[in-house]
Design an enzyme around this catalytic site. Structure first.
Site, PDB file in Angstrom:
ATOM      1  N   GLU A   1       0.833  -1.205   0.000  1.00  0.00           N
ATOM      2  CA  GLU A   1       0.000   0.000   0.000  1.00  0.00           C
ATOM      3  C   GLU A   1       0.865   1.252   0.000  1.00  0.00           C
ATOM      4  O   GLU A   1       0.504   2.271  -0.569  1.00  0.00           O
ATOM      5  CB  GLU A   1      -0.945  -0.039   1.211  1.00  0.00           C
ATOM      6  CG  GLU A   1      -1.892   1.139   1.344  1.00  0.00           C
ATOM      7  CD  GLU A   1      -1.315   2.263   2.196  1.00  0.00           C
ATOM      8  OE1 GLU A   1      -1.766   3.399   2.035  1.00  0.00           O
ATOM      9  OE2 GLU A   1      -0.420   1.980   2.998  1.00  0.00           O
TER      10      GLU A   1
ATOM     11  N   HIS B   1      -4.488  -2.700   1.635  1.00  0.00           N
ATOM     12  CA  HIS B   1      -4.224  -2.398   3.045  1.00  0.00           C
ATOM     13  C   HIS B   1      -4.135  -3.686   3.867  1.00  0.00           C
ATOM     14  O   HIS B   1      -3.274  -3.810   4.743  1.00  0.00           O
ATOM     15  CB  HIS B   1      -5.332  -1.508   3.611  1.00  0.00           C
ATOM     16  CG  HIS B   1      -5.192  -0.070   3.258  1.00  0.00           C
ATOM     17  ND1 HIS B   1      -5.623   0.446   2.059  1.00  0.00           N
ATOM     18  CD2 HIS B   1      -4.673   0.987   3.934  1.00  0.00           C
ATOM     19  CE1 HIS B   1      -5.368   1.744   2.016  1.00  0.00           C
ATOM     20  NE2 HIS B   1      -4.783   2.098   3.137  1.00  0.00           N
TER      21      HIS B   1
END
Length: 349
Positions: free
Chosen positions: A10, A316
């Protein structure tokens, strides 16, 4: 010293926040390099620096590289201390993300803590306060953690100025979580809020939200009562609108929100959150994508094996799994691919 590539996966502020949290918890010095290197504005920004400051304060850490634009940070914590803390981001940066940085280490501190944070409470690209209070906290409470939240003033982008508070009581251990079957949908509730704008906008959001829900989920399940959506005239120095839904199932709870912006009709704000909820509901999975990545550090410290399903595997989630493994001897199995439904099994060693 553990070295962490801040551009992995991420590649944003999440790596910084989770790394700081685990560093404080384990009293483990870290170096994070390439911080947010791939972002349009790379390096540490004011919101991230508040996270660093908060972690530094609660752990009496020695820090090098804590300045705006820095791509490298060395963080060497000592013992985490409970106490009374106040942190002012100084912008509309997310108060929720600062709180999440220090909540885990303060949950195992020797004494209870009271934390107040000034900044943005309902801003883009971060969980709004009501998601933290309505979804994140109840999920952690099922694991034995204890936290009480409140909000004094709402903070919108770009003015910020919101103020939240948290009372954190330490616990001896964290219980595992097993959520494979979510059970029947019991209740839909939420709120439609405005600050320094006509209440009619909040009412329009509410009416549209109810229309969508009644035309979809409420006709699919005749045993479910009508949704309960509260109108809120929120105190704030800025202006903004917000629509939020909580879906309570027999075994889990999930949340879905949308923010208003200039040129975005009230009906579109409600539609955005409702469609996100409907997509999740029809997946049949237990956790929404946002909570799935947030609980990985907690489950990795639990006294036993945990498992859950999620409606969407996110970058994430993948990044937090990778990062936690850098700190802890934990086995985390991920079934599924990014963007699809999946299952996670966490086995602390």
């Amino acid at each position: 010293m553990l070295r962490i590539d801040g551009s992995y996966g991420e590649g944003g502020g999440q790596i910084l926040r989770t790394a700081l949290s685990l560093s404080c918890l384990l009293s483990k010095p870290i170096e994070i390099y390439n911080i947010r290197k791939g972002r349009k504005v790379s390096g540490l920004q004011p919101q991230h620096l508040t996270c660093v400051k908060a972690a530094k304060t609660v752990s009496n850490a020695r820090v090098d590289g804590d300045k705006v634009g820095s791509l490298n940070l060395i963080f060497s914590p000592e013992e985490v201390r409970g106490g009374n803390y106040l942190f002012d981001i100084g912008t509309a940066g997310s108060t929720s993300l600062v709180l999440q940085t220090i909540f885990l280490p303060l949950s195992v501190a020797p004494a209870e803590s009271t934390v107040e944070i000034i900044g943005g409470t309902h801003v883009p690209w971060s969980p709004p306060f009501h998601y933290i209070a309505g979804i994140f906290v109840p999920t952690l409470e099922r694991m034995g953690l204890r936290i009480k939240l409140w909000i004094e003033k709402w903070g919108w982008y770009p003015k910020g100025g919101g103020r939240i508070g948290a009372e954190i009581n330490p616990v001896k251990e964290i219980s595992p979580l097993r959520l494979i079957e979510r059970g029947r949908l019991l209740r839909i509730k939420g709120n439609s809020a405005v600050s320094n704008l006509p209440l009619s906008i909040a009412e329009r959001q509410r009416v549209e939200g109810l229309r969508i829900l009644r035309g979809n989920i409420l006709v699919e399940d005749s045993t479910l009562r009508d949704a309960e959506i509260e109108i809120i005239d929120a105190p704030s120095v800025g202006r903004g609108t917000f629509f939020f839904l909580i879906a309570e199932y027999e075994n889990s709870i999930s949340g879905f929100s949308s923010l208003g912006e200039r040129g975005k009709r009230a009906e579109e704000v409600a539609k955005e959150a409702c469609e996100e909820f409907l997509l999740f509901h029809r997946s049949g999975k237990t956790l929404d994508p946002r909570i799935a990545d947030q609980i990985i550090p907690y489950l990795s410290l639990a006294e036993g094996e945990s498992s859950f399903t999620t409606s969407r595997i996110t970058q994430h989630l993948i990044t937090n799994i990778w990062l936690v493994k850098q700190f802890l001897p934990v086995s985390i199995g991920l079934e599924g691919t990014e963007g699809e439904e999946g299952k996670v099994i966490v086995k602390p060693q």
